[in-house]
Design a protein around this motif. Structure first.
Motif, PDB file in Angstrom:
ATOM      1  N   TRP A 169     -13.522  -9.519  -0.067  1.00  0.00           N
ATOM      2  CA  TRP A 169     -14.410  -8.432  -0.479  1.00  0.00           C
ATOM      3  C   TRP A 169     -15.401  -8.066   0.625  1.00  0.00           C
ATOM      4  O   TRP A 169     -15.554  -6.896   0.981  1.00  0.00           O
ATOM      5  CB  TRP A 169     -15.155  -8.834  -1.744  1.00  0.00           C
ATOM      6  N   VAL A 224      -2.274  -5.413 -10.043  1.00  0.00           N
ATOM      7  CA  VAL A 224      -3.533  -6.143  -9.904  1.00  0.00           C
ATOM      8  C   VAL A 224      -3.757  -7.060 -11.112  1.00  0.00           C
ATOM      9  O   VAL A 224      -4.130  -8.222 -10.970  1.00  0.00           O
ATOM     10  CB  VAL A 224      -4.717  -5.154  -9.754  1.00  0.00           C
ATOM     11  N   TYR A 263      -7.856  -5.650  -3.479  1.00  0.00           N
ATOM     12  CA  TYR A 263      -8.205  -5.869  -4.879  1.00  0.00           C
ATOM     13  C   TYR A 263      -7.215  -6.825  -5.544  1.00  0.00           C
ATOM     14  O   TYR A 263      -7.588  -7.617  -6.407  1.00  0.00           O
ATOM     15  CB  TYR A 263      -8.212  -4.545  -5.647  1.00  0.00           C
ATOM     16  N   PHE A 321       0.053   0.256  -9.424  1.00  0.00           N
ATOM     17  CA  PHE A 321      -0.895  -0.590  -8.695  1.00  0.00           C
ATOM     18  C   PHE A 321      -1.794  -1.397  -9.615  1.00  0.00           C
ATOM     19  O   PHE A 321      -1.945  -2.605  -9.436  1.00  0.00           O
ATOM     20  CB  PHE A 321      -1.745   0.268  -7.755  1.00  0.00           C
ATOM     21  N   TRP A 322      -2.391  -0.761 -10.620  1.00  0.00           N
ATOM     22  CA  TRP A 322      -3.344  -1.492 -11.446  1.00  0.00           C
ATOM     23  C   TRP A 322      -2.661  -2.520 -12.333  1.00  0.00           C
ATOM     24  O   TRP A 322      -3.245  -3.572 -12.637  1.00  0.00           O
ATOM     25  CB  TRP A 322      -4.204  -0.518 -12.255  1.00  0.00           C
ATOM     26  N   SER A 368     -14.591  -0.968   5.640  1.00  0.00           N
ATOM     27  CA  SER A 368     -14.806   0.340   5.012  1.00  0.00           C
ATOM     28  C   SER A 368     -16.078   1.016   5.522  1.00  0.00           C
ATOM     29  O   SER A 368     -16.182   2.244   5.510  1.00  0.00           O
ATOM     30  CB  SER A 368     -14.881   0.182   3.489  1.00  0.00           C
ATOM     31  N   GLN A 395      -7.574  -1.279  -0.378  1.00  0.00           N
ATOM     32  CA  GLN A 395      -7.430  -1.367  -1.829  1.00  0.00           C
ATOM     33  C   GLN A 395      -6.480  -2.482  -2.249  1.00  0.00           C
ATOM     34  O   GLN A 395      -6.637  -3.068  -3.323  1.00  0.00           O
ATOM     35  CB  GLN A 395      -6.947  -0.026  -2.393  1.00  0.00           C
ATOM     36  N   VAL A 429      -1.629   3.422  -2.348  1.00  0.00           N
ATOM     37  CA  VAL A 429      -3.043   3.080  -2.220  1.00  0.00           C
ATOM     38  C   VAL A 429      -3.317   2.764  -0.752  1.00  0.00           C
ATOM     39  O   VAL A 429      -2.400   2.701   0.073  1.00  0.00           O
ATOM     40  CB  VAL A 429      -3.416   1.869  -3.105  1.00  0.00           C
ATOM     41  N   THR A 430      -4.593   2.567  -0.413  1.00  0.00           N
ATOM     42  CA  THR A 430      -4.944   2.209   0.956  1.00  0.00           C
ATOM     43  C   THR A 430      -4.817   0.707   1.160  1.00  0.00           C
ATOM     44  O   THR A 430      -4.813  -0.071   0.187  1.00  0.00           O
ATOM     45  CB  THR A 430      -6.385   2.635   1.276  1.00  0.00           C
ATOM     46  N   ALA A 466       0.829  -1.208   0.000  1.00  0.00           N
ATOM     47  CA  ALA A 466       0.000   0.000   0.000  1.00  0.00           C
ATOM     48  C   ALA A 466       0.863   1.258   0.000  1.00  0.00           C
ATOM     49  O   ALA A 466       0.599   2.214  -0.748  1.00  0.00           O
ATOM     50  CB  ALA A 466      -0.927  -0.005   1.212  1.00  0.00           C
ATOM     51  N   GLY A 508     -13.628  -6.474   3.511  1.00  0.00           N
ATOM     52  CA  GLY A 508     -13.267  -5.107   3.169  1.00  0.00           C
ATOM     53  C   GLY A 508     -14.454  -4.161   3.249  1.00  0.00           C
ATOM     54  O   GLY A 508     -14.329  -3.017   3.701  1.00  0.00           O
TER      55      GLY A 508
END
Length: 403
Positions: A355, A110, A57, A106-107, A362, A54, A50-51, A45, A358
């Motif tokens: 998920w 992922v 993901y 990051f993406w 959140s 996140q 990112v957090t 992170a 999270g």
């Protein structure tokens, strides 16, 4: 299917334990890749801006790769000999992990975790079939658990070692190391896993028929939902213990060791329970999961009780050999697809658990609310099991009592 099973047994007769060890080594690499990110969430992170939620993901992306790859590879490679297929799967896995270590953002990270997840389910499914075909029918679950031992040892040793190295030298080194293990496994498979004759009756259509079998679908739903609780807790176990219980980050590898010890115990005990009475083992283990995962909600307020329950949550791995054996019993001619889909379902559980946990975090609930999410998923698994048995008895009558 009987011919291919027999050939598997003959192929491993000369040294089945050595072949099991090699297959377990591949499982060790896969398990390290899958679980090490839980101990590196804070580092990933921070480096990728990112957090922590996140980063979940990336966990879900890997799991979705398994879900997509298992049926796709099983269908398209229905007539590919098992040894070359295992080698190819390990090579793809190596590329996915080495590329993950080199991700520029990051993406892209992922997306590369998705690529790394594609071979996961097919590899474990084929390895389980090889192991089960080499032993008497009443020892199948224990043979599967020995191959699965690579996954649980990864939680005990691989993930903690990767967490330590990743926190010391950068998280990228953990994924690069996994890539090296995968390359070594591909070589050892070539050397020590015997060639097995191709099943000439295999076809994509026959393998895909598993998706139409009621008992297969119920078992997969059971794995996907009933097992999600373990992943709901484990995906966020580090921030839960550090931010809620006040644990030092230096104890991160210890957390993974304790979870690994619990998962090894659960894997071995679950295999024996399944060989003794499969259809009693599954609901018993689910009930145990619901209780311990629910209690984690309270235990995580203190470092030492939290660590104790991390180990107890790890025993949820007892479901793995039980559900794998159940799928073999009900898949009929679609053995490869069913065996691979079991691991896809487990990673569906990974994605679902991470998920939902999270979402709870959140929404403002405590970090330990992951335990309540887990308990709810385990109880849903019990409902699915009961409904599945009711449907089975209605459809198959007395035959269901022996299946």
């Amino acid at each position: 299917m009987q011919d291919s099973t027999a050939s598997s047994s003959q192929g491993l007769a000369r040294n089945p334990r050595l072949a099991e060890f090699v297959l377990a080594l591949g499982g060790f690499g896969i398990g390290t890749s899958e679980f090490v990110i839980m101990g590196l969430m804070n580092r990933v992170a921070g480096d990728l801006a990112v957090t922590v939620p996140q980063v979940g993901y990336a966990i879900s992306s890997y799991a979705l790769g398994v879900v997509v790859g298992a049926p796709l590879i099983s269908a398209l490679a229905a007539r590919v000999p098992r040894r070359p297929l295992l080698i190819i799967l390990m090579l793809v896995f190596a590329v996915g992990n080495i590329a993950s270590a080199m991700a520029p953002g990051f993406w892209s990270f992922v997306g590369l975790r998705f690529l790394a997840g594609l071979p996961h389910g097919a590899y474990f499914g084929i390895a389980a079939l090889v192991a089960a075909g080499a032993v008497p029918i009443d020892q199948r679950a224990r043979a599967i658990s020995r191959v699965m031992m690579g996954l649980t040892v990864a939680i005990l040793i691989g993930a903690p070692l990767g967490t330590w190295a990743g926190n010391l030298f950068g998280w990228q080194i953990a994924f690069a190391g996994v890539g090296g293990i995968a390359l070594l496994t591909a070589l050892l498979i070539r050397l020590y896993v015997p060639v097995q004759p191709v099943d000439t009756l295999a076809s994509p259509v026959r393998e895909l028929s598993a998706l139409l079998k009621q008992r297969v679908l119920v078992t997969l739903a059971l794995a996907c939902i009933g097992c999600g609780g373990m992943f709901a807790i484990f995906s966020y176990v580090m921030p839960t213990l550090t931010q809620q219980a006040g644990m030092s980050e230096a104890l991160g590898p210890l957390v993974l060791v304790i979870f690994g010890l619990g998962s090894i115990a659960g894997n071995l005990i679950g295999g024996r329970m399944a060989d003794k009475n499969l259809m009693r083992a599954i609901p018993t283990i689910l009930l145990w999961c619901g209780v311990i995962q629910g209690l984690f909600y309270f235990a995580a307020n203190n470092v030492w009780t939290g660590l104790l329950f991390v180990g107890l949550v790890g025993t949820s791995m007892a479901l793995a050999p039980s559900l794998q054996t159940r799928l073999m019993d009900v898949a009929e001619d679609a053995q490869t697809m069913a065996a691979s889909l079991n691991h896809a379902a487990f990673n569906g559980a990974n994605a679902l658990g991470a998920w939902l946990a999270g979402l709870a975090i959140s929404a403002g609930f405590s970090w330990s609310s992951t335990g309540l999410v887990g308990a709810g998923l385990a109880l849903c698994g019990l409902v699915i099991f009961a409904a599945g048995r009711w449907l089975e008895k209605r459809t198959y009558g007395t035959v269901a009592q022996r299946a």
